[in-house]
Design a protein around this motif. Sequence first.
Motif, short mmCIF file in Angstrom:
data_model
loop_
_atom_site.label_atom_id
_atom_site.label_comp_id
_atom_site.label_asym_id
_atom_site.label_seq_id
_atom_site.Cartn_x
_atom_site.Cartn_y
_atom_site.Cartn_z
N VAL A 114 30.29 -13.16 -4.32
CA VAL A 114 31.15 -13.25 -5.50
C VAL A 114 32.54 -12.72 -5.17
O VAL A 114 33.56 -13.32 -5.54
CB VAL A 114 30.54 -12.48 -6.68
CG1 VAL A 114 31.54 -12.38 -7.83
CG2 VAL A 114 29.27 -13.17 -7.15
N ARG A 115 32.59 -11.59 -4.47
CA ARG A 115 33.88 -10.98 -4.11
C ARG A 115 34.69 -11.92 -3.21
O ARG A 115 35.89 -12.12 -3.43
CB ARG A 115 33.66 -9.66 -3.40
CG ARG A 115 34.95 -8.88 -3.11
CD ARG A 115 34.67 -7.63 -2.32
NE ARG A 115 34.22 -7.94 -0.97
CZ ARG A 115 35.04 -8.25 0.04
NH1 ARG A 115 36.35 -8.33 -0.16
NH2 ARG A 115 34.55 -8.52 1.23
N LEU A 116 34.03 -12.50 -2.21
CA LEU A 116 34.72 -13.41 -1.30
C LEU A 116 35.20 -14.67 -2.03
O LEU A 116 36.29 -15.18 -1.74
CB LEU A 116 33.80 -13.79 -0.14
CG LEU A 116 33.46 -12.67 0.84
CD1 LEU A 116 32.42 -13.14 1.86
CD2 LEU A 116 34.71 -12.18 1.57
N THR A 117 34.38 -15.16 -2.96
CA THR A 117 34.78 -16.34 -3.75
C THR A 117 36.00 -16.03 -4.59
O THR A 117 36.94 -16.84 -4.68
CB THR A 117 33.62 -16.80 -4.65
OG1 THR A 117 32.49 -17.13 -3.84
CG2 THR A 117 34.02 -18.02 -5.47
N GLN A 118 36.02 -14.84 -5.21
CA GLN A 118 37.17 -14.43 -6.02
C GLN A 118 38.41 -14.29 -5.15
O GLN A 118 39.50 -14.73 -5.54
CB GLN A 118 36.87 -13.12 -6.73
CG GLN A 118 35.84 -13.24 -7.86
CD GLN A 118 35.48 -11.89 -8.48
OE1 GLN A 118 35.72 -10.84 -7.88
NE2 GLN A 118 34.92 -11.92 -9.67
#
Length: 204
Positions: free
Chosen positions: A52-56
């Motif tokens: 999720v962090r990398l996608t954001q």
Amino acid sequence: DYKKIKKQLARLQNIAQEYVAEMDKLIEQNRVLTSKNTELTETIAKEQSEKVRLTQEKDELNQKINTAATLSAYNIYSRCVYHKSRNNAEVITERANRAKKIKTTLILGENSLITPGTYNIYCRVSVPGDGRVLTPGKSDAYTFINEGKKLQYTAKAEVQYVNKKENVTLVWDIRENDKAIKGTYNVQVFSDTKLLGETSFTLE
């Protein structure tokens, strides 16, 4: 019978001990599996959180790149001019009765992220008082779309942009039978995608 019962009791005790040992073994295996399952669950949760962090971060980076890959303008300047009859020299004026043209100039900034090509630059000049926009006509031919809204323009320029700074001039010729009025004129400059900037000038 006593010996027989004693023998059976001993056999049952052995079986019970085997059951106890097997149960202890199963309890230990269950404890190990539960521990591994907890670790696996925590690992999956961490991986999902990292995903999720990398996608954001990716979305934010793409947004920054898209924002950066747009035209920007500076030194936006607008004024009225007329030409001397003797040598046709252009003269800036602040007097409404002398104004013959409204001239807006700007510089498009250098940007290597923009795809080279033809870009439209629009100028909207609002007259004092009612804020009416000067426009060559009321048909859709003299409009453009900005943030989903259809806007009329005063002047338009097509620019061949090659990632280097570019001087742009937009001119509104005051019609022969018209006269400029006194007051403050507001000027907005747009690209195909956004408002590039604003300025104003005043006639007396």
